[in-house]
Structure formats: structure tokens, C-alpha cells
Design an enzyme around this catalytic site. Structure first.
Site, PDB file in Angstrom:
ATOM      1  N   HIS A 190       0.829  -1.199   0.000  1.00 24.21           N
ATOM      2  CA  HIS A 190       0.000   0.000   0.000  1.00 24.21           C
ATOM      3  C   HIS A 190       0.874   1.264   0.000  1.00 24.21           C
ATOM      4  O   HIS A 190       0.569   2.253  -0.667  1.00 24.21           O
ATOM      5  CB  HIS A 190      -0.908   0.026   1.230  1.00 24.21           C
ATOM      6  N   GLU A 433     -13.254 -10.943  -8.149  1.00 26.63           N
ATOM      7  CA  GLU A 433     -12.117 -10.824  -7.230  1.00 26.63           C
ATOM      8  C   GLU A 433     -12.032 -12.024  -6.296  1.00 26.63           C
ATOM      9  O   GLU A 433     -11.068 -12.178  -5.560  1.00 26.63           O
ATOM     10  CB  GLU A 433     -12.231  -9.529  -6.417  1.00 26.63           C
ATOM     11  N   ASP A 457      -7.598  -8.003  -4.799  1.00 26.07           N
ATOM     12  CA  ASP A 457      -8.111  -9.089  -3.963  1.00 26.07           C
ATOM     13  C   ASP A 457      -7.983 -10.440  -4.648  1.00 26.07           C
ATOM     14  O   ASP A 457      -7.752 -11.458  -3.979  1.00 26.07           O
ATOM     15  CB  ASP A 457      -9.575  -8.833  -3.598  1.00 26.07           C
ATOM     16  N   CYS A 504      -9.785  -3.386 -12.905  1.00 23.67           N
ATOM     17  CA  CYS A 504      -9.794  -2.171 -12.087  1.00 23.67           C
ATOM     18  C   CYS A 504      -8.796  -2.242 -10.940  1.00 23.67           C
ATOM     19  O   CYS A 504      -8.760  -1.361 -10.093  1.00 23.67           O
ATOM     20  CB  CYS A 504     -11.199  -1.908 -11.534  1.00 23.67           C
TER      21      CYS A 504
END
Length: 576
Positions: A190, A433, A457, A504
């Protein structure tokens, strides 16, 4: 004396500055007792420090809202909740009042107590939250000892540390940090994602930097190739200046692409949508020439508030997003909350043993039918103002998407009967996902109008790897043969059945992955607006037919290294 270290380039950019070394956080505080008459003053200092941290985090959350990927908000929200945790606060007060410990030592004792509880749990998710406890306690400890001069930050310096938390990234940039070098970390974390969003140079995994770099050393950092030079010589400085000039030219060239088509060399148009969660994101997407909004997150309406937004508030928000894109398609994702995200509305469970596999996404929405109906009605009403699609997260199979479809059709009929103007058809899509959704897709693809692959994910669930667990190193990677083959199967099925398929996840915004995605047959991408122009430039340099002709070799690859070699061979000049 000149030294050179090599790590992994995680965020492009070149920086020159003096080193600020931050050693791994360990709250080494000796036991200290205070006299009875000093208790109230000690409590006052502690509460003032907590208030300072709370205000800083609130201001940072406001600054970031709509400007960065959603993950940073989730980390800040979690830290804000920890900061307001009654057990943490009452425990600190009790240690000072009853034990007559100093605030410093009370922080250490309370940190160790909570960390011990977390570490004793069987669930890996909660054990990993010890790092968040350390971050919050560390912020309070720093605020206790902050001098006025400390508020000036570290402008012009380069932070050298073991790791950097996502919630710190934007704050460090705002303080004037030129770049960050860490001895650990991953380019897929992240923190790295946020650094790239902010164009803050970041090098991770630079072994031995903490042992060899000292405060005040002059550093040159190249965030593209992961190179760190200590006490650079004349040649190093010339190279740095040349990189800075090249980056400036590149930014100017990218700005010229705002109104250019996202078209390959052989004339195929690729639709680039933008991910968004606020009006600011929508405005930026419009300015960058996005084809529309491919993923509008609705969670921000529910986070950091004590009441659930009603239908009217949601309708106004969704309507404004549709109007803001002036006729371009807007894809709005239904609520994707779960116990792994901070929420004060009381919607999510607090004691789920494994939040990542718990009541989240569409599961939570179906468990709260009144909540889902309010959101679907608001979305349907907004569809009367422009093209709108509804995307359902965390779908695992046919039953969930059919349940949402049934409610959507019933609510549409009711709204039309009551006189509301809504679109004749509002497309309903599923996020792919969860691996079971990808495998079971042939059985329910007829129930959806479009698909969106959420690679963040999907990779975690398919490989059973938490991308924020640094102990797992590079095991979290979309370049695993199983990930690519599952994505290929989803794309091919969508094409055969005439269902648009987009990606995405994070890889859609990374230029390095664009040739690979195009070779798979993707013609739609959804990404953060900040990387849109770089992706457009990469698309315009690709020959789609050539990539497709070499796709067979890609899917024969048996491991990550072979896939990386394939990527290097088809697009050797693509920049990270």
C-alpha cells in the site's frame, strides 16, 4: 566516502538531499514514577498529545480525501479508531493515576499489554495489527516530546528507515520529504502504491542502509531503478541533473496527451476509465480525458460517521457524479464495507475471526436488505441524469448476483410507478475478485451485463498471500501463472458472450503491465487518474496484433521469471 546501495524501485523520480535516519521504532522507556501532585499535569500533557495526534490525523484525512487511492483512508480511519479506543485511553489514565507512572512509561506498558493480547490470538489478521498499535503509540509518544521547531518537518531531506506506513506517506511529502529509502518493504505494498500516486520517489529493500547511512549524509535516490548513492561524486550529480531534466520533459509531453486518443499503433482504441471516490477525483478524471468512471467507491459515504446515509443523500451524491462526467459512463460500486475497514455506523461486525473472508461486500449488503434497497433506489434515480452502471463487489457465485438483480428489477418497477425518471436499462456488473466467481462464471455470466476484474483481492485470495505482510516478500504478485490464466479465462468468456470486461486493480495503472493486459485481449482499464496519462502513452506505443501473436508464449510460462522476461521482450522501453 561514496557508497552505493541497490534496492527495488517502487516509485519513480530522482531526489537529492540530506539523509534523515529513523531507526526501527522501539519504545525504549525506563520505568519512571511521578509524585501524586504531578499526576494531573502528566494527564494533561498526555491528553494534549493525544488531541494533537487526533487533529493531525483528521486534517490529513481531509487533505487526502478524493486525492489518493482509497487505501490510505482505510489506514487513517483504523488508526483514528485505535486512538479513540476506550480500552487504550482508560488504561493509560489508570496507569498514571493508580500506578503513578510517567506518560512515557504508561504508553510503553499499554502498548505491550495490547500487543500481547493481539499476538496471542490465532488469527493472523489481528496479529498483524500490532504494527498499527505501534504506529499510533509512536505518534502519541512523538507528540509528547515535540518542540516547536519539530513542526517544521524535514523539508529537503530524504527519510531512511526500515519501513514506512501508508498513513505516513502523504504527511511526509507535505512536510517536504524529497524521497524515502527503506531497508524492507515491497513495491506492491500500500505504501508503494501511495508513493507512486504522489510521485514521491521510493526505494524499498535497500539492505544495510540503516547500518551504513548517517544523519546528514548527502544522498541521490533514483526511484526508477532502486539506486541510492551516498556522498555522490561529480558524475553522480550530473546523472541526477540529467534525470531531473528528463522527468520534466516527460511531464510536459504527458500533459499533451490529455486530449489524445488511447489508441494503439495498429489503430485499436482502448477505453481508459478512472477510479474515483469523490468530486475531486471525478473532476480530475474529466480533465485527463477519461472515457468515464470505471469504479466509483461508495464507502466514503459511510466511513467516519455514526449514522448511515439515507437514500436522498446517496442519490444527490451519485447524481452529481453522473452530471460531472457530462454523458460519459459512470460505474458505481455498491457498498464494499467489512470488518477490515473502519466503520462507526454499526453495520459491520467487530469480532470476525477473519475479516478478509467474512461479512463484507455484497454479503453485507444482502444481510442488510434495507440498506441495499436504499442504495439501489438512489442509484436507479441517479440513472435518469446520464449513463450509469452498477457494480457488485465480493461476488462468489450466481446466487448473490441473482439476488441483487431481483431487488434491482423490483425497485425499478416501483420507482417508475411512483413517477421517477430512470434509465430504461441500468447495466448490472460483477467484480471478479473471488476465485470461485471466476471459476463459476460460465454459470452466471448470463445474469450480468459487464465484468470488472479486481486484481488486488483476486491475487490475495488465489495465492493465499496478504500483500501487506512483508514477511511473505514477493509472494504477492499478479505475475503468477495461475493469476494470468484465470484472468485470461474470464476475459475470453466475456468476449465470447459479448460482455465487456475491464480490470480495475492496481496493475491497470502500472505501465509495466499494460502490454501484458493488452495481449490478454483487454480493451478496457480502470485506474487512478494520476496514472492515466502514463498508461495512455504506453498504449499508444503498443502494437496490439503483435502482442496478441505472442500471447501463447506468455501462457506457457511456468513461473514469474519467465513472465517477466516475456514482458521485457515485448516492451523493453516501458517505464515503471
Amino acid at each position: 566516502m561514496r557508497q552505493e546501495f541497490t534496492g527495488q524501485g517502487a516509485a519513480r523520480g530522482s531526489a537529492l538531499g540530506r539523509a534523515r535516519v529513523r531507526l526501527p521504532h522501539v519504545l525504549e522507556v525506563v520505568e519512571e514514577r511521578i509524585p501524586a501532585e504531578a499526576v494531573e499535569d502528566e494527564l494533561h500533557h498526555l491528553h494534549r498529545a493525544i488531541g494533537t495526534v487526533r487533529a493531525e490525523m483528521h486534517a490529513l484525512r481531509d487533505r487526502l480525501h478524493g486525492a489518493l487511492a482509497q487505501e490510505v483512508g482505510e489506514f487513517l480511519d483504523l488508526h483514528a479508531l485505535l486512538l479513540d479506543d476506550p480500552e487504550l485511553l482508560s488504561g493509560l489514565d489508570d496507569l498514571i493515576r493508580t500506578g503513578r507512572y510517567s506518560a512515557d512509561y504508561a504508553l510503553r506498558l499499554q502498548r505491550d499489554r495490547i500487543a500481547g493480547v493481539f499476538a496471542s490470538l490465532d488469527d493472523a489478521y489481528f496479529r498483524s495489527r500490532v504494527e498499527d498499535i505501534d504506529q499510533v503509540i509512536g505518534r502519541i509518544h512523538a507528540a509528547l516530546h515535540r518542540r516547536d521547531a519539530d513542526t517544521q518537518g524535514v523539508a529537503g531531506e530524504i527519510l531512511v528507515t526500515d519501513a514506512v506506513a501508508p498513513a505516513e506517506i502523504a504527511q511526509l511529502q507535505a512536510q517536504g520529504v524529497m524521497a524515502i529509502v527503506t531497508s524492507g518493504g515491497s513495491a506492491l505494498s500500500h505504501s508503494a502504491i501511495l508513493a507512486r500516486s504522489l510521485h514521491l520517489p521510493l526505494v524499498v529493500g535497500a539492505a544495510h542502509v540503516l547500518q551504513k547511512v548517517n544523519d546528514g549524509d548527502v544522498l541521490v535516490v533514483d526511484g526508477a531503478n532502486g539506486r541510492v548513492v551516498v556522498e555522490p561524486n561529480a558524475a553522480d550529480l550530473r546523472d541526477h541533473r540529467a534525470r531531473v531534466r528528463e522527468l520534466a520533459r516527460e511531464r510536459k509531453q504527458l500533459n499533451r496527451l490529455r486530449r489524445e486518443p488511447s489508441r494503439t499503433l495498429d489503430g485499436v482504441d482502448i477505453r481508459i476509465y478512472a477510479n474515483a471516490e469523490s468530486r475531486d477525483d471525478v473532476a480530475e478524471a474529466h480533465a485527463m480525458g477519461a472515457a468515464g468512471i470505471g469504479l466509483y467507491r461508495t464507502e466514503f459515504l459511510f466511513l467516519q460517521r455514526s449514522e448511515v446515509p439515507d437514500e436522498e443523500e446517496q442519490f444527490r451524491t451519485y447524481r452529481d457524479v453522473v452530471l460531472g462526467m457530462t454523458g460519459r459512463t459512470v460505474t458505481i460500486r455498491t457498498l464494499d464495507l467489512g470488518a477490515d475497514k473502519a466503520d462507526r455506523t454499526g453495520l459491520v461486525l467487530r469480532d470476525e475471526p477473519n475479516p478478509a473472508l467474512g461479512l463484507r461486500g455484497v454479503r453485507l449488503s444482502l444481510a442488510r436488505p434495507g440498506l441495499l434497497d436504499d442504495q439501489l433506489r438512489a442509484l436507479l434515480r441517479a440513472s435518469g441524469y446520464g449513463p450509469l452502471r452498477i457494480l457488485v463487489p465480493m461476488v462468489s457465485g450466481r446466487e448473490e448476483i441473482r439476488a441483487v438483480r431481483g431487488r434491482l428489477d423490483r425497485l425499478a418497477a416501483e420507482l417508475r410507478t411512483s413517477g421517477h425518471e430512470i434509465a430504461d436499462h441500468v447495466p448490472l456488473g460483477a467484480m471478479i475478485e473471488v476465485p470461485s466467481a471466476a471459476i463459476a462464471l460460465p454459470g452466471f455470466i448470463g445474469d450480468v451485463d459487464f465484468l470488472s476484474i479486481g486484481t488486488n483481492d483476486l491475487v490475495q485470495y488465489l495465492l493465499a498471500v496478504d500483500r501487506n505482510n512483508e514477511a511473505l516478500g514477493d509472494m504477492y504478485s499478479p505475475l503468477h501463472p495461475a493469476v494470468l490464466r484465470l484472468m485470461r479465462d474470464v476475459i475470453r468468456l466475456g468476449q465470447r458472450r459479448g460482455k465487456p470486461v475491464a480490470v480495475c486493480g492496481e496493475i491497470a495503472g502500472d505501465p509495466r503491465f499494460i502490454p501484458l493486459l493488452l495481449a490478454m485481449g483487454l480493451t478496457e482499464l480502470s485506474l487512478h487518474p494520476v496514472t492515466l496519462l502514463e498508461v495512455r502513452r504506453t498504449i499508444r506505443a503498443c502494437d496490439l496484433q503483435v502482442l496478441k501473436s505472442r500471447a501463447a508464449a506468455l501462457f506457457k510460462a511456468r513461473g514469474r521469471l519467465e513472465i517477466e522476461r516475456w514482458m521485457a521482450s515485448v516492451a523493453p522501453g516501458v517505464q515503471a
